[in-house]
Design a protein around this motif. Structure first.
Motif, short mmCIF file in Angstrom:
data_model
loop_
_atom_site.label_atom_id
_atom_site.label_comp_id
_atom_site.label_asym_id
_atom_site.label_seq_id
_atom_site.Cartn_x
_atom_site.Cartn_y
_atom_site.Cartn_z
N ILE A 70 106.17 71.95 45.02
CA ILE A 70 105.27 70.83 45.26
C ILE A 70 103.86 71.36 45.11
O ILE A 70 103.47 72.31 45.78
CB ILE A 70 105.46 70.26 46.68
N TYR A 72 99.93 70.40 45.63
CA TYR A 72 99.09 69.40 46.27
C TYR A 72 97.67 69.48 45.74
O TYR A 72 97.17 70.54 45.38
CB TYR A 72 99.14 69.51 47.79
N SER A 73 97.02 68.35 45.71
CA SER A 73 95.69 68.25 45.13
C SER A 73 94.67 69.03 45.93
O SER A 73 94.75 69.09 47.16
CB SER A 73 95.28 66.78 45.05
N TYR A 109 103.40 60.18 44.91
CA TYR A 109 103.49 61.46 44.22
C TYR A 109 103.76 61.23 42.74
O TYR A 109 104.23 60.16 42.33
CB TYR A 109 104.58 62.36 44.84
N ASN A 110 103.44 62.23 41.94
CA ASN A 110 103.76 62.24 40.52
C ASN A 110 104.78 63.34 40.27
O ASN A 110 104.59 64.47 40.71
CB ASN A 110 102.51 62.51 39.67
N MET A 167 106.76 68.25 41.86
CA MET A 167 105.99 67.04 42.12
C MET A 167 104.56 67.40 42.48
O MET A 167 104.28 68.49 42.96
CB MET A 167 106.63 66.18 43.23
N PHE A 168 103.67 66.44 42.24
CA PHE A 168 102.26 66.59 42.59
C PHE A 168 101.96 65.55 43.66
O PHE A 168 102.22 64.37 43.48
CB PHE A 168 101.38 66.36 41.37
N ILE A 169 101.41 66.01 44.80
CA ILE A 169 101.18 65.13 45.94
C ILE A 169 99.70 65.11 46.31
O ILE A 169 98.95 66.01 45.93
CB ILE A 169 102.03 65.55 47.16
N TYR A 215 107.04 57.10 46.22
CA TYR A 215 106.46 57.82 47.34
C TYR A 215 107.43 58.83 47.92
O TYR A 215 108.64 58.72 47.77
CB TYR A 215 105.98 56.86 48.43
N ALA A 263 111.89 63.36 49.38
CA ALA A 263 111.56 62.75 48.09
C ALA A 263 112.32 61.43 47.97
O ALA A 263 113.49 61.34 48.35
CB ALA A 263 111.95 63.67 46.95
N MET A 322 94.47 62.46 41.95
CA MET A 322 95.85 62.73 41.59
C MET A 322 95.91 63.15 40.13
O MET A 322 95.12 62.68 39.30
CB MET A 322 96.70 61.48 41.81
#
Length: 807
Positions: free
Chosen positions: A351, A353-354, A291-292, A371-373, A281, A395, A359
């Protein structure tokens, strides 16, 4: 008032939450028993209304065991696996891990074992031979598969204090007090073989293992075709329970349960998704969000790194903007991939975001971290900036338990049955989708998914549980565009359903058989029976009901008029019922079935007896594909084009021998096939169904077979050797068993090949030799299911016209 899952310390969770925001509160009342677990509280001094995030509520190590009765079995029955010996036949175990006891031998959690192969063995052609020794340590495999399996069964990571080994989310395996016997049948890389599996099964039984777990499997097989399934049969008769993973070929469709799970005496285990999964997270002003990380550069963010956020377009989310990618390290709205993927859009650290609630996994760029959040995290950052604040974005590499929306439903990758002879497989299910965190050699802790994880979940039970197991198939919601209702998942996918450890250990009702195989329409019986045995000390009323399953149509006959069966204490009653298959096209070989649920007055446990069968004549089902338009459009035409063929291509895919890659017309009668001036013949062996045995042969059509004998062949029938021009490699035209192919390669299911034959076959000592010139036919022959291998009528045969082979 906030409700918590069983096993959660409600007061501690509330205290932790309010401490983070320095909010004064007082607990009003807290209740924690088998009926409920909740706490109510009052926020003091007019504090602002707050909410406790679901992810925080569920941060408990035992959350992972809530839907399988394991928590209740521990709490109410004191069952923790003590006295249970579980054999793990796998890649070895990294027993030095503190969650697995930190050592090997008597007195340790991993108490016995053997290495059958050594590090260098790969199981591939040219592999060094096995070099066995008495130490089953895995200190080299990439996935640490066996270590992970052992952890699911018996790990205990609750009180680890060693630096570098403390888990972010403490956890236990299913049976933390069980003893592990480790048997290594994989080297550092590669595969294994059935003989090694069998040797390990016998050794485990001889060493005193109560349960033997094999999280191993190939493609669809037959129950008596491998040494491993035979070994499972032998040791099972002596009281050892063999548990095996069904396989991860769910996308390939029905009838793909693998060996050794298809063994008659083995429990084949399907996979269900977990309640929650540990996920790294990040935080936005203290609020946690999963997050990914971009896979192209997965380690650039440091644990606790504060990120300096730059937003190029504050209205990207409001205005559905997806081209806001320029500038420094920044926040970017995810969306239309036509605007470029993450690698193209991330010019510096970024970053994404969706743009919805889903996700995604992203590639990112190798040079920068990304990262993907979730959308909520992106909106929180935007809201802070719009308000004139600088959000603190951090992060981390810490973990939090995140609920899984598909919890307690069948994992999409789980291989379904029935088996090739319509026996009931898989038998039941365990948790395998986003399984509990466990441990390995390269990574101290991690999460894996697969029936390899579901099998040890079932294995971590006391040996006597299997004799009276109660299995509850959970509700499965069918797509609203389909049946617009709630039905159970098909028994051909989940067997009897998800295991219930508490019910298995406590219920005193026995129902046999535990599953009813209806076979096909030709072999359907007039009636079927099951017997209810009441082992309670008092008479019981049992209430029976039939539950339909997804894609199932069922009709009860007059024998099913009753719903109530009374069984005296210590006695048994046999129940008969009839089945009428659904009225569907028998050429579709549709699988149908459902569940007979049985409950009593005394407890609320449900015993589910699954039944399933196939509409049609299974024995006479074609093995080889003829004129399939879907296979042509989805696989053959794109594959031929990928080989560079520019001409017109057939609209149907059919098994046969063809003169060119158009596959429009099979080789013509009396055609001359010149192996030196042409490409030979192109072959399409396209099995739509599995078969015990198949051969592709060239059958000499001349009256005098002297030319064949002089060339070293023993008879007019010659097994072919050909090359796969689509996937590479060569193979013989001999299959035992023959595994059906699919549009695309699955984990254990091979992809279809396009084969080229240039006149090579196997002689009488099975060495490669060139067939002499002359007249031949190409014959594809596969043994039908239920068929006799010595009866020619029990083979599905596709034969070419006779042609003349020349050089």
């Amino acid at each position: 008032m906030v409700h918590f899952p069983q096993g959660v310390d409600a007061k501690a969770q509330i205290q932790s939450h309010f401490a983070a925001t320095n909010t004064p509160y007082s607990i009003r009342v807290a209740v924690n028993n088998k009926y409920a677990n909740f706490a109510s509280f009052t926020i003091e001094n007019g504090g602002a209304c707050v909410s406790i995030q679901k992810s925080e509520v569920q941060q408990t190590p035992e959350l992972i065991h809530t839907i399988t009765g394991v928590n209740d079995a521990r709490k109410l029955l004191k069952l923790t696996g003590k006295g249970l010996n579980v054999a793990v036949i796998d890649s070895g175990v990294h027993y030095l891990h503190p969650a697995l006891g930190g050592g090997f031998g008597p007195g340790y959690k991993v108490a016995k074992g053997y290495d059958f192969v050594g590090d260098a063995f790969t199981g591939q052609a040219g592999s060094p031979p096995p070099t066995p020794d008495s130490d089953p340590l895995d200190a080299c495999s990439e996935e640490s598969h066996g270590t992970h399996v052992a952890g699911i069964i018996a790990a205990d990571a609750r009180n680890i204090t060693q630096a570098g080994w403390i888990p972010s989310v403490p956890f236990t395996g299913v049976a933390p007090d069980a003893t592990i016997f480790a048997y290594r049948i994989f080297g550092c890389t590669g595969s294994t073989s059935s003989d090694l599996e069998a040797a390990a099964i016998y050794q485990a039984a001889a060493d005193g293992a109560h349960v033997i777990n094999l999280s191993i499997g190939g493609g669809p097989d037959y129950y008596d075709d491998s040494a491993a399934t035979y070994a499972a049969e032998v040791v099972s008769k002596d009281g050892h329970f063999v548990v095996a993973s069904a396989g991860n070929d769910g996308a390939a469709g029905t009838f793909v349960t693998g060996s050794p799970a298809v063994g008659r005496s083995a429990l084949g285990v399907a996979s269900f998704d977990n309640v929650a999964a540990p996920q790294v997270y990040m935080t936005v002003d203290g609020a946690k969000f999963i997050y990914n990380v971009g896979s192209a550069n997965p380690t650039k963010f440091a644990d606790g790194q504060v990120l300096d956020i730059v937003v190029n377009n504050l209205d990207a989310d409001v205005n559905d903007v997806q081209d806001d990618a320029n500038g420094k390290a920044m926040l970017i709205r995810w969306g239309d991939t036509a605007k470029g993927g993450s690698a193209a859009r991330c010019a510096s650290a970024c970053i994404l975001y969706s743009n919805n609630d889903a996700m995604s996994n992203i590639l990112g760029a190798a040079q920068i971290p990304s990262m993907f959040i979730p959308r909520a995290a992106g909106q929180a950052i935007l809201a802070a900036i719009k308000a004139g604040k600088a959000p603190k974005v951090v992060a981390t590499w810490q973990l939090m338990n995140m609920p899984i929306k598909t919890a307690a439903t069948l994992s999409d990758f789980s291989s379904p049955g029935l088996d090739n002879e319509l026996w009931f497989k898989p038998d039941l299910g365990g948790i395998g989708g986003q399984r509990v965190p466990s441990q390995g050699f390269h990574e101290n802790y991690g999460v894996m998914s697969g029936t390899s994880m579901a099998s040890p979940y079932v294995a971590g039970k006391r040996k006597h549980h299997f004799q009276r197991i109660a299995r509850l198939p959970p509700e499965y919601r069918v797509s609203q565009t389909s049946l617009r209702t709630e039905l159970h998942s098909s028994p051909s996918y989940q067997g009897a359903g998800l295991i219930n450890a508490y019910a298995a250990a406590s219920i005193k009702t026995i129902v046999l058989p535990s599953a009813i195989a209806l076979n096909d329409t030709v072999n359907l019986k007039q009636s079927y029976n099951f017997t209810i045995t009441n082992n309670y000390k008092f008479d019981q009323n049992y209430y029976l009901n039939n539950n339909a399953a997804a894609t199932v149509r069922w009709i009860w006959q007059e024998a099913w008029d009753f719903k109530l069966v009374r069984v005296k204490a210590g006695k048994s009653v046999t129940v008969s019922f009839q089945i009428t298959p659904p009225s569907v096209d028998s050429s579709l070989y549709a699988v149908y079935g459902g569940y007979i649920s049985i409950v009593n007055d005394y407890d609320d446990n449900v015993i589910s007896v699954p039944y399933a069968g196939v509409v049609g004549d299974w024995k006479n089902r074609n093995i080889w594909t003829r004129k399939s338009a879907s296979l042509a459009s989805k696989w053959l035409i794109p594959s031929v084009k990928s080989l560079g063929f520019k001409g017109d291509i057939t609209a149907f895919a059919s098994t046969g021998a063809f003169p060119d890659l158009s596959f429009k017309t099979p080789v013509a009668r009396n055609a001359v096939v010149n192996m030196t001036s042409s490409n030979g013949l192109f072959l399409l062996p396209l099995p739509s169904m599995n078969a015990r045995f198949a051969e592709i042969q060239a059958i000499y059509q001349g009256a005098d077979i002297t030319p064949l004998l002089k060339a070293g062949f023993a008879s007019r029938s010659v097994v072919l050797r050909y090359g796969d021009i689509l996937n590479g490699g060569t193979r013989p035209g001999y299959f035992e068993p023959l595994q059906r192919t699919t549009f695309a390669k699955a984990q254990s299911i091979q992809a279809n090949g396009i084969y080229q034959w240039t006149g090579i076959g196997y002689n009488k000592v099975f060495r490669l030799a060139r067939l002499p010139p002359g007249p031949y036919r190409i014959v594809f022959a596969a043994q039908k299911n239920f068929g006799d291998e010595y009866n020619n009528d029990d083979f599905d045969v596709v034969a070419s016209e006779a042609f003349n082979l020349v050089y």
